[in-house]
Design an enzyme around this catalytic site. Structure first.
Site, PDB file in Angstrom:
ATOM      1  N   HIS A 126       4.735 -33.223  48.895  1.00 26.65           N
ATOM      2  CA  HIS A 126       6.115 -32.732  48.957  1.00 26.65           C
ATOM      3  C   HIS A 126       6.545 -32.148  50.298  1.00 26.65           C
ATOM      4  CE1 HIS A 126       5.615 -33.246  44.675  1.00 26.65           C
ATOM      5  NE2 HIS A 126       6.801 -32.789  44.391  1.00 26.65           N
ATOM      6  N   GLU A 291       7.418 -37.824  34.193  1.00 32.63           N
ATOM      7  CA  GLU A 291       8.863 -37.527  34.203  1.00 32.63           C
ATOM      8  C   GLU A 291       9.623 -38.815  34.506  1.00 32.63           C
ATOM      9  OE1 GLU A 291       8.825 -34.310  37.187  1.00 32.63           O
ATOM     10  OE2 GLU A 291       8.741 -32.908  35.507  1.00 32.63           O
ATOM     11  N   GLU A 307      15.312 -34.945  32.265  1.00 38.80           N
ATOM     12  CA  GLU A 307      15.314 -33.753  33.114  1.00 38.80           C
ATOM     13  C   GLU A 307      16.697 -33.479  33.716  1.00 38.80           C
ATOM     14  OE1 GLU A 307      12.371 -33.923  36.229  1.00 38.80           O
ATOM     15  OE2 GLU A 307      13.289 -32.218  37.278  1.00 38.80           O
ATOM     16  N   CYS A 309      17.457 -32.297  36.579  1.00 42.04           N
ATOM     17  CA  CYS A 309      17.540 -32.830  37.948  1.00 42.04           C
ATOM     18  C   CYS A 309      17.814 -34.333  37.961  1.00 42.04           C
ATOM     19  CB  CYS A 309      16.236 -32.574  38.705  1.00 42.04           C
ATOM     20  SG  CYS A 309      16.006 -30.866  39.192  1.00 42.04           S
ATOM     21  N   CYS A 392      12.613 -26.454  39.693  1.00 42.06           N
ATOM     22  CA  CYS A 392      13.507 -27.253  40.544  1.00 42.06           C
ATOM     23  C   CYS A 392      14.917 -27.318  39.989  1.00 42.06           C
ATOM     24  CB  CYS A 392      12.961 -28.662  40.689  1.00 42.06           C
ATOM     25  SG  CYS A 392      12.505 -29.432  39.121  1.00 42.06           S
ATOM     26  N   CYS A 393      15.039 -27.318  38.650  1.00 41.71           N
ATOM     27  CA  CYS A 393      16.349 -27.574  38.045  1.00 41.71           C
ATOM     28  C   CYS A 393      17.368 -26.464  38.306  1.00 41.71           C
ATOM     29  CB  CYS A 393      16.214 -27.842  36.549  1.00 41.71           C
ATOM     30  SG  CYS A 393      15.210 -29.293  36.162  1.00 41.71           S
TER      31      CYS A 393
END
Lengths: 615, 615
Positions: A126, A291, A307, A309, A392-393
């Site tokens: 990442h 995911e 999700e 995101c 993250c969301c």
């Protein structure tokens, strides 16, 4: 390819009233601060101090992206709202980041502190994803405040990346495991005008999935869309958020370069997504395993991952597709995600979040799955929480909805475009355009135009009925093509175009190939997907049926922000105990209350269903 | 409680023609020999030699039960058919077992060879389960051949168990982890007349789930139905085969003792099973996790576990419930299991087996589950195999269907009962009763009666229509109560009662509380459940719909043994590509071919569905 229309940027557009204004106010007053508190508590913000030791949590590889998205969200809100506290916090975080940045430009609070020797060695870690989010934050913060410290830091880091990845090939991998840098580089290129960032973006897009890119890979390549060169991809594969960020960047590059092969791939991927693999809420990514997208027609309701995101990513992809292709389906789909599958990620109170957005929930199903499913089995939670381990969301909600006005308008040399409806104003090169609307509480919008010789394109949603169009009070022809009404100018300053349509309550059915949705309907009104909740309808939602067709009663509901719908239906008689029968089951009439899907689970844990048995 | 009616035993009844005669011939000529070969190859039969060393497979703790069930099945077939080879093999295996048996009566090819010091120390290790199957084999072999070596060995072992468990409490546990010994002891008691075996059976039944029984437990007690005393149990819990064996024994004991509390528990458990937790095929046990019942209304089709042994166990439980309670639903349900959910465990060729019997199968679903389900996720196989690692089902099929005639008739002091239809004869204490019927290829049966002063009860299935009854050609009244027609005698020798009814094709629906079956129907004809298979109907079975109601075309099919049904329906137009729509989907008419569920997967791997979308 036709000349590219641009979106009117979030800085030049502003939402001035209605549903989205209320949400943006909530984001500023509650959400931004709630995430800030959680990120402070969990050590995410502290990680930028670059310290390690007793009592300091070990940073996670993606914590920088959380912080950057929070800054981007705060910056988006600062575009049209003063808030000294938010701005000061952004300044402080940016100062930390700049202080942490290495001499050569590298910036990562995990690798610099925990594994300095391992930077750029693991594709899955990442680093470039975090840089992408830093870049997006820097661009918006510059637009909001004119402060360029983070922008300069990002440029320095991006220059390092250009050297290491593109010029020297000295990193241990060629393209990142989690896309994001690509669309961020495009944004950096557009913001700075520096061609080198476009060149680096093209390098990452064009290299992905090539033989060399794949040769370094240890896991299933389709997980991060590297199973084949991007121009050859036809189905949505792998991690759905990564996929959306990649496709968004592909659409950007296709528009920028007039790249027909890239555009064609985007169109194919779009159609595979929305016609085969998308929940009716605009949610995508059926499985928690990776995911990921799974296969065509595989859209389980209870087990949906979907999700937050990913739905946001679908909206971002859709907005970019509109630059390539003026079709109403792009914003129809973006609205599905924005009003439903992504917005359900945020509580009505503004301070709690869903990561997953299943289309049905029941405490019993969760219990069955936990106890009787497979080992390591997964099930969604039934109430929103303040923060996640992988959080993250929440900041993604903040940054996308904080800059939602970027979805509203488009422009090119000889036309203006109204893609989405909200009371708002925007500065175009023809002058200011304004909308006054109560959408989607009611249909239609009144558009006040700048004077000039241009064509006005207004989106007419696919589900809209009883369209009528007036210019300064006089009815004009209303031919709709590909989901857009076109009115040719010239227009006088403050000409008022009123576009009216109704928002019918529809009973959608799924393609028969989706096995689990047989016999069921989804109630929608305009862009809003509705659901049944136990709080309104009692338990055993499985046992309820809605009459199709039937006449809805629509009642505005200030708490939910959107209307509540009542429809006639039935439930099984208590005594109806047999398991199988050839005769009709005894039913009694009842009234069913449908609430907007995004508003479920705000009154405690309870059953919910989007797809409801039809009778 | 009314006096108990007895089943006419497998020795005194004989199937003489029709569907089940063909199956029993197949069992003798193919199945018994196929299992024999597999059990020889895998070392199961060899394990009884009690040897260990190079090249000798390590026995499994339940191998003795496999061998015993094979002997019981072979013995059942020998009841009415000579077969020197089968009998010689039984003799050989029994001689091995008797030679292996320890001085004190203990007999177990695993513990005696591998862990002699650990006998009776681990509840989960199937020792008493194996003994139960030895006893059942011994009883049937004695009935078939008059040879008593195995019976004597079993009595000696049972006496040891009585001492260790009931008298001394010197075993490390009180009741076995896998029930079976209880119903076997009842059988031993009935066969030998020795009260001590009834006492030991009562001990195991009455002790199960008591505080002391539970105190030794390390895992979820409901897994083996020890979560509470058996008389307090109201829902079917845990491992479904174990549950059925326990409930069968409870019904035996309730009948034997006139135990009203035990009878009431049996009735509650029965209703929970068939009205809440049973597949329409008679399959039970929804989840592979613990091979267990889950919760009410949880009946997934693709993910169904529905073990062959569990459906057989349900039929065994049903047959015993008939002794307590003269209700047609018991045999209606037993037939469901016997014609469908259990029989699907056997290939049409007779030499291949399913352990699991899902109600839908598709190669695509299997792929999705394998790739996108949870870690350790489970999915059924799509083609039958010759043998399993845990190969309990094949010999269970052999022994239950090999003695199927035991389901046909009942008797008590003043009545005869015809529970199930098959061309057959049986010796009752009134004399010989015979049936001549082509059931279930056609409805009805002609019954030739012994003379005497008794009442004749004939089951009329719940789905039967157009009932007509004649005695010696003259129509007589046909009042049906609780699923049985009662004709009062006296009867003259060779009186002929003809009971005629039609087998309507029904479109069953599931209770609306079963969410995944909304909008779908199951086609049945009489006791036979039908399914669609890809071989006949093309791929994408999800996309097919059957017209309800509609007129079936019924065609006898010698290969499948039962008729094939053709019904009108439709499938989606090729061009019908959208995912969601408010309008009806374009469809084109087609003809759907339904085959008996038990006959699926005999033509290679392909899609199958029991529940079909209705239109």
């Amino acid at each position: 390819m036709k000349p590219v229309r641009e979106n009117v940027s979030a800085k030049r557009a502003e939402i001035t009233g209605g549903f989205w204004k209320e949400k943006q106010d909530l984001l500023k007053n509650v959400t931004a601060r709630a995430i800030w508190d959680r990120f402070e508590e969990t050590g995410r913000f502290g990680a930028l101090l670059g310290k390690t030791g007793e009592g300091i949590p070990k940073p996670h590889i993606f914590w920088d992206s959380d912080t950057a998205k929070w800054i981007e969200g705060a910056a988006a809100l600062l575009l049209h709202r003063k808030d000294a506290e938010l701005e000061a916090k952004c300044d402080e975080l940016i100062a930390r980041a700049c202080a942490l940045q290495a001499e050569d430009g590298y910036l990562n609070s995990y690798f610099q502190v925990i594994e300095p020797e391992n930077r750029f060695t693991r594709r899955s870690q990442h680093e470039l994803y975090c840089l992408g989010h830093w870049i997006e934050a820097a661009v918006v913060y510059d637009e909001a405040t004119g402060k360029k410290e983070l922008l300069h830091a990002c440029e320095k880091y991006a220059d390092l990346v250009d050297r290491v990845f593109r010029a020297e090939h000295s990193a241990a991998f060629d393209t990142p495991g989690h896309e994001e840098i690509e669309l961020a580089l495009y944004r950096l290129y557009r913001h700075t005008g520096k061609e080198k960032y476009m060149t680096l973006m093209r390098y990452f897009i064009d290299t992905r999935g090539t033989a060399r890119d794949r040769s370094q890979e240890e896991r299933d390549q389709s997980y991060h869309q590297a199973h084949m060169p991007v121009r050859e991809q036809e189905t949505c594969e792998g991690h759905s958020v990564r996929a959306m960020y990649l496709y968004s960047a592909m659409a950007d590059q296709a528009a920028e370069d007039g790249d027909e092969a890239l555009r064609a791939a985007c169109v194919k991927l779009w159609h595979n997504c929305v016609s085969r693999r998308m929940y009716v809420t605009g949610g995508i990514g059926s499985s928690h395993v990776g995911e990921s997208f799974t296969e065509d027609w595989d859209l389980p309701s209870h087990a949906a991952y979907a999700e937050t995101c990913a739905a946001l990513g679908l909206a971002l992809f859709a907005r970019r597709m509109l630059r390539l292709d003026l079709k109403g389906e792009y914003m129809d789909t973006a609205e599905l995600a924005l009003y439903n599958g992504a917005l359900s990620g945020l509580s009505l109170s503004g301070d709690a979040f869903f990561y997953e957005n299943p289309l049905a929930y029941s405490p019993r199903y969760s219990r069955v799955v936990q106890r009787w499913g497979s080992k390591g089995v997964h099930h969604a939670i039934g109430e929103r929480v303040k923060v996640f381990g992988c959080s993250c969301c929440p900041p993604n909600v903040l940054r996308v909805y904080g800059a939602l006005q970027e979805f509203l308008y488009g422009e090119d040399e000889d036309a203006l475009y109204v893609h989405m409806f909200a009371s708002s104003r925007a500065q175009t090169h023809f002058g200011e355009i304004r909308q006054d609307t109560d959408y989607p509480r009611a249909g239609g919008t009144a558009i006040t135009l700048p004077g000039g010789r241009y064509a006005l394109y207004v989106r007419v949603p696919g589900w809209a009925r009883e369209l009528s169009v007036t210019l300064n009070g006089k009815t004009i022809p209303s031919q709709v093509r590909d989901g857009y009404l076109c009115v040719q100018g010239p227009f006088a300053q403050n000409d008022c175009l009123k576009v009216d349509f109704t928002l019918p309550v529809l009973f959608l059915r799924a393609n028969p190939k989706v096995s689990n949705l047989a016999g069921k309907v989804c109630v929608t009104r305009g862009p809003v997907v509705y659901c049944l909740e136990e709080k309104d309808n009692g338990a055993e939602l499985n046992d309820l049926a809605v009459r199709v067709p039937s006449v809805p009663v629509i009642r505005q509901d200030p708490a939910m922000g959107l209307p509540v719908i009542t429809l006639p239906g039935s439930r099984g008689e208590e005594a109806c105990g047999a398991l199988y029968a050839a005769e009709a089951w005894p039913r009694r009439n009842c009234s069913l209350t449908f609430i907007p899907f995004h508003a479920w689970a705000n009154r405690g844990e309870n059953e919910m269903q989007v797809w409801v048995r039809a009778e």
